[in-house]
Write a protein that holds these residues in place. Structure first.
Motif, PDB file in Angstrom:
ATOM      1  N   MET A 258      -7.699   6.607 -16.924  1.00  0.00           N
ATOM      2  CA  MET A 258      -6.259   6.779 -17.112  1.00  0.00           C
ATOM      3  C   MET A 258      -5.495   6.557 -15.817  1.00  0.00           C
ATOM      4  O   MET A 258      -4.404   5.969 -15.812  1.00  0.00           O
ATOM      5  CB  MET A 258      -5.973   8.184 -17.648  1.00  0.00           C
ATOM      6  CG  MET A 258      -6.403   8.401 -19.086  1.00  0.00           C
ATOM      7  SD  MET A 258      -5.489   7.349 -20.239  1.00  0.00           S
ATOM      8  CE  MET A 258      -3.813   7.897 -19.952  1.00  0.00           C
ATOM      9  N   THR A 259      -6.062   7.001 -14.697  1.00  0.00           N
ATOM     10  CA  THR A 259      -5.414   6.783 -13.401  1.00  0.00           C
ATOM     11  C   THR A 259      -5.311   5.298 -13.088  1.00  0.00           C
ATOM     12  O   THR A 259      -4.274   4.818 -12.606  1.00  0.00           O
ATOM     13  CB  THR A 259      -6.208   7.502 -12.295  1.00  0.00           C
ATOM     14  OG1 THR A 259      -6.294   8.894 -12.603  1.00  0.00           O
ATOM     15  CG2 THR A 259      -5.527   7.329 -10.948  1.00  0.00           C
ATOM     16  N   LYS A 260      -6.372   4.564 -13.373  1.00  0.00           N
ATOM     17  CA  LYS A 260      -6.358   3.114 -13.156  1.00  0.00           C
ATOM     18  C   LYS A 260      -5.287   2.447 -14.024  1.00  0.00           C
ATOM     19  O   LYS A 260      -4.583   1.530 -13.570  1.00  0.00           O
ATOM     20  CB  LYS A 260      -7.731   2.527 -13.473  1.00  0.00           C
ATOM     21  CG  LYS A 260      -8.838   2.937 -12.520  1.00  0.00           C
ATOM     22  CD  LYS A 260      -8.772   2.182 -11.220  1.00  0.00           C
ATOM     23  CE  LYS A 260      -9.983   2.480 -10.344  1.00  0.00           C
ATOM     24  NZ  LYS A 260      -9.917   1.758  -9.042  1.00  0.00           N
ATOM     25  N   LEU A 261      -5.158   2.894 -15.265  1.00  0.00           N
ATOM     26  CA  LEU A 261      -4.157   2.309 -16.157  1.00  0.00           C
ATOM     27  C   LEU A 261      -2.743   2.601 -15.663  1.00  0.00           C
ATOM     28  O   LEU A 261      -1.857   1.735 -15.740  1.00  0.00           O
ATOM     29  CB  LEU A 261      -4.344   2.850 -17.577  1.00  0.00           C
ATOM     30  CG  LEU A 261      -5.611   2.397 -18.307  1.00  0.00           C
ATOM     31  CD1 LEU A 261      -5.736   3.110 -19.644  1.00  0.00           C
ATOM     32  CD2 LEU A 261      -5.614   0.883 -18.507  1.00  0.00           C
ATOM     33  N   GLN A 262      -2.514   3.808 -15.171  1.00  0.00           N
ATOM     34  CA  GLN A 262      -1.198   4.151 -14.649  1.00  0.00           C
ATOM     35  C   GLN A 262      -0.857   3.345 -13.400  1.00  0.00           C
ATOM     36  O   GLN A 262       0.326   3.115 -13.108  1.00  0.00           O
ATOM     37  CB  GLN A 262      -1.139   5.645 -14.344  1.00  0.00           C
ATOM     38  CG  GLN A 262      -1.183   6.519 -15.590  1.00  0.00           C
ATOM     39  CD  GLN A 262      -1.301   7.988 -15.276  1.00  0.00           C
ATOM     40  OE1 GLN A 262      -1.443   8.372 -14.101  1.00  0.00           O
ATOM     41  NE2 GLN A 262      -1.252   8.835 -16.290  1.00  0.00           N
ATOM     42  N   GLN A 263      -1.868   2.917 -12.684  1.00  0.00           N
ATOM     43  CA  GLN A 263      -1.674   2.080 -11.504  1.00  0.00           C
ATOM     44  C   GLN A 263      -1.648   0.595 -11.859  1.00  0.00           C
ATOM     45  O   GLN A 263      -1.630  -0.249 -10.970  1.00  0.00           O
ATOM     46  CB  GLN A 263      -2.797   2.341 -10.496  1.00  0.00           C
ATOM     47  CG  GLN A 263      -2.801   3.758  -9.942  1.00  0.00           C
ATOM     48  CD  GLN A 263      -4.034   4.051  -9.091  1.00  0.00           C
ATOM     49  OE1 GLN A 263      -4.982   3.255  -9.038  1.00  0.00           O
ATOM     50  NE2 GLN A 263      -4.017   5.186  -8.419  1.00  0.00           N
TER      51      GLN A 263
ATOM     52  N   ALA B 118      -9.835  -0.501 -14.825  1.00  0.00           N
ATOM     53  CA  ALA B 118      -9.999   0.499 -15.878  1.00  0.00           C
ATOM     54  C   ALA B 118     -11.013   0.034 -16.918  1.00  0.00           C
ATOM     55  O   ALA B 118     -11.872   0.810 -17.361  1.00  0.00           O
ATOM     56  CB  ALA B 118      -8.653   0.787 -16.539  1.00  0.00           C
ATOM     57  N   THR B 119     -10.928  -1.222 -17.332  1.00  0.00           N
ATOM     58  CA  THR B 119     -11.864  -1.727 -18.327  1.00  0.00           C
ATOM     59  C   THR B 119     -13.277  -1.857 -17.763  1.00  0.00           C
ATOM     60  O   THR B 119     -14.253  -1.720 -18.499  1.00  0.00           O
ATOM     61  CB  THR B 119     -11.396  -3.096 -18.857  1.00  0.00           C
ATOM     62  OG1 THR B 119     -11.146  -3.984 -17.754  1.00  0.00           O
ATOM     63  CG2 THR B 119     -10.136  -2.948 -19.684  1.00  0.00           C
ATOM     64  N   ALA B 120     -13.390  -2.103 -16.455  1.00  0.00           N
ATOM     65  CA  ALA B 120     -14.725  -2.172 -15.850  1.00  0.00           C
ATOM     66  C   ALA B 120     -15.420  -0.815 -15.927  1.00  0.00           C
ATOM     67  O   ALA B 120     -16.599  -0.718 -16.293  1.00  0.00           O
ATOM     68  CB  ALA B 120     -14.613  -2.641 -14.400  1.00  0.00           C
ATOM     69  N   ILE B 121     -14.683   0.244 -15.597  1.00  0.00           N
ATOM     70  CA  ILE B 121     -15.260   1.590 -15.683  1.00  0.00           C
ATOM     71  C   ILE B 121     -15.538   1.951 -17.145  1.00  0.00           C
ATOM     72  O   ILE B 121     -16.562   2.560 -17.468  1.00  0.00           O
ATOM     73  CB  ILE B 121     -14.312   2.616 -15.039  1.00  0.00           C
ATOM     74  CG1 ILE B 121     -14.089   2.264 -13.564  1.00  0.00           C
ATOM     75  CG2 ILE B 121     -14.860   4.023 -15.165  1.00  0.00           C
ATOM     76  CD1 ILE B 121     -13.037   3.118 -12.884  1.00  0.00           C
ATOM     77  N   ALA B 122     -14.607   1.562 -18.040  1.00  0.00           N
ATOM     78  CA  ALA B 122     -14.814   1.828 -19.470  1.00  0.00           C
ATOM     79  C   ALA B 122     -16.038   1.105 -19.998  1.00  0.00           C
ATOM     80  O   ALA B 122     -16.754   1.623 -20.869  1.00  0.00           O
ATOM     81  CB  ALA B 122     -13.575   1.411 -20.253  1.00  0.00           C
ATOM     82  N   LEU B 123     -16.303  -0.089 -19.474  1.00  0.00           N
ATOM     83  CA  LEU B 123     -17.471  -0.843 -19.915  1.00  0.00           C
ATOM     84  C   LEU B 123     -18.767  -0.128 -19.549  1.00  0.00           C
ATOM     85  O   LEU B 123     -19.733  -0.129 -20.321  1.00  0.00           O
ATOM     86  CB  LEU B 123     -17.452  -2.249 -19.291  1.00  0.00           C
ATOM     87  CG  LEU B 123     -18.610  -3.175 -19.677  1.00  0.00           C
ATOM     88  CD1 LEU B 123     -18.627  -3.401 -21.184  1.00  0.00           C
ATOM     89  CD2 LEU B 123     -18.510  -4.499 -18.926  1.00  0.00           C
ATOM     90  N   VAL B 124     -18.779   0.511 -18.394  1.00  0.00           N
ATOM     91  CA  VAL B 124     -19.971   1.267 -17.995  1.00  0.00           C
ATOM     92  C   VAL B 124     -20.214   2.416 -18.976  1.00  0.00           C
ATOM     93  O   VAL B 124     -21.345   2.648 -19.418  1.00  0.00           O
ATOM     94  CB  VAL B 124     -19.810   1.802 -16.554  1.00  0.00           C
ATOM     95  CG1 VAL B 124     -20.973   2.710 -16.194  1.00  0.00           C
ATOM     96  CG2 VAL B 124     -19.729   0.636 -15.577  1.00  0.00           C
ATOM     97  N   LEU B 125     -19.148   3.133 -19.343  1.00  0.00           N
ATOM     98  CA  LEU B 125     -19.289   4.206 -20.336  1.00  0.00           C
ATOM     99  C   LEU B 125     -19.738   3.653 -21.679  1.00  0.00           C
ATOM    100  O   LEU B 125     -20.534   4.277 -22.391  1.00  0.00           O
ATOM    101  CB  LEU B 125     -17.967   4.951 -20.503  1.00  0.00           C
ATOM    102  CG  LEU B 125     -17.524   5.866 -19.363  1.00  0.00           C
ATOM    103  CD1 LEU B 125     -16.256   6.625 -19.767  1.00  0.00           C
ATOM    104  CD2 LEU B 125     -18.619   6.851 -18.990  1.00  0.00           C
TER     105      LEU B 125
END
Length: 280
Positions: A237-242, A248-255
């Protein structure tokens, strides 16, 4: 007429082809296409940029917090969730229906409301937090607080997965084992537990997967301290706000990969258990 093919009996329900088409279309719009979109979005980053994004100390610390607290909460929920399911199925007592309804409360309660309520209770000036604080136990704004929030939202997954199996489990088998001289714990270990194990594994996986991606009930009680109590969904969420959508999608892909591997592991374990049971 002889040699003519018998007329196929028409089914009242829609045909397999039509049903399968609607199923694939529905799942594609809701699941497959959004997940593919995550993968495509990460292609804006080179491999070096992707690796640098998902392996920064802050991101790695968020993985650690999310995974360890989700695992701890799922494990604890397995223990007490099986006990709750056992009590609800095997015993009759006043208020049973009320307790059974309360199990589903985390499903109906907005996660933000749950987070605010838990924070108010476990904060240093809260009802429970004020008792634990003098003992040196910090609950809110710590990994313990995150685990408590995940315990709250994960319990129904275990109870509702184990409960139907217990209801279908015949009591006569247990009574016969006791009649033949088997002790109660031996009966549970040899007869009841093997039947419950696939459901227990499924409940654990559902609670663990939900805990990894939980945001609303955790963000208030965690304190959101980078490298200490910051969870991965909050970092996304912090990445998206920035406006760092690629990060953000890179971190989401890991999850996503972690959840997918967990799903494969659970399915493999269930396959092994079902194969072993069929062999017996």
């Amino acid at each position: 007429m002889k040699g003519s093919r018998p007329n196929k009996q028409k089914n009242v329900l829609p045909g397999f082809g039509l049903s399968l088409g609607f199923t694939l279309l529905y799942l594609s719009f809701l699941v497959l296409i959004p997940l593919i979109g995550i993968v495509i979005r990460t292609t804006d980053l080179s491999w070096h940029e992707f690796w640098a994004t998902v392996t920064t100390p802050r991101v790695l610390a968020s993985y650690r917090v999310s995974l360890t607290t989700a695992f701890a909460a799922a494990f604890i929920n397995v223990v007490f969730g099986v006990i709750v399911a056992w009590v609800l199925v095997r015993y009759r007592f006043p208020g049973k229906k009320l307790i059974d309804a309360l199990v589903d409360l985390p499903f109906a309660l907005p996660t933000a409301v749950a987070g605010i309520s838990l924070t108010a209770i476990y904060a240093p000036n809260g009802i429970i937090g004020s008792i634990l604080q003098p003992l040196g136990i910090k609950t809110a704004y710590s990994p313990i607080g995150i685990t408590i929030a995940l315990l709250f939202i994960g319990l129904p997954f275990v109870v509702r997965t184990v409960q139907p199996v217990l209801q279908d489990l015949e009591k006569e088998t247990e009574e016969a084992a006791v009649t033949l001289g088997a002790r109660r714990w031996r009966t549970v270990r040899k007869i009841v537990f093997p039947e419950l194990l696939p459901a227990i594994i499924t409940g654990f996986a559902l609670a663990f997967a939900r805990g990894i991606g939980e945001y609303g009930s955790v963000v208030f009680i965690s304190g959101n301290m980078p490298l200490k109590t910051e969870i991965t969904p909050l970092l996304i969420m912090t990445k998206l706000q920035q406006h760092d959508y690629a990060g953000a999608t890179a971190i989401a892909l890991v999850l996503l990969v972690i959840s997918f591997l967990l799903l494969l592991l659970i399915n493999f374990l269930q396959w092994r258990l079902n194969r072993r049971t069929a062999a017996v």
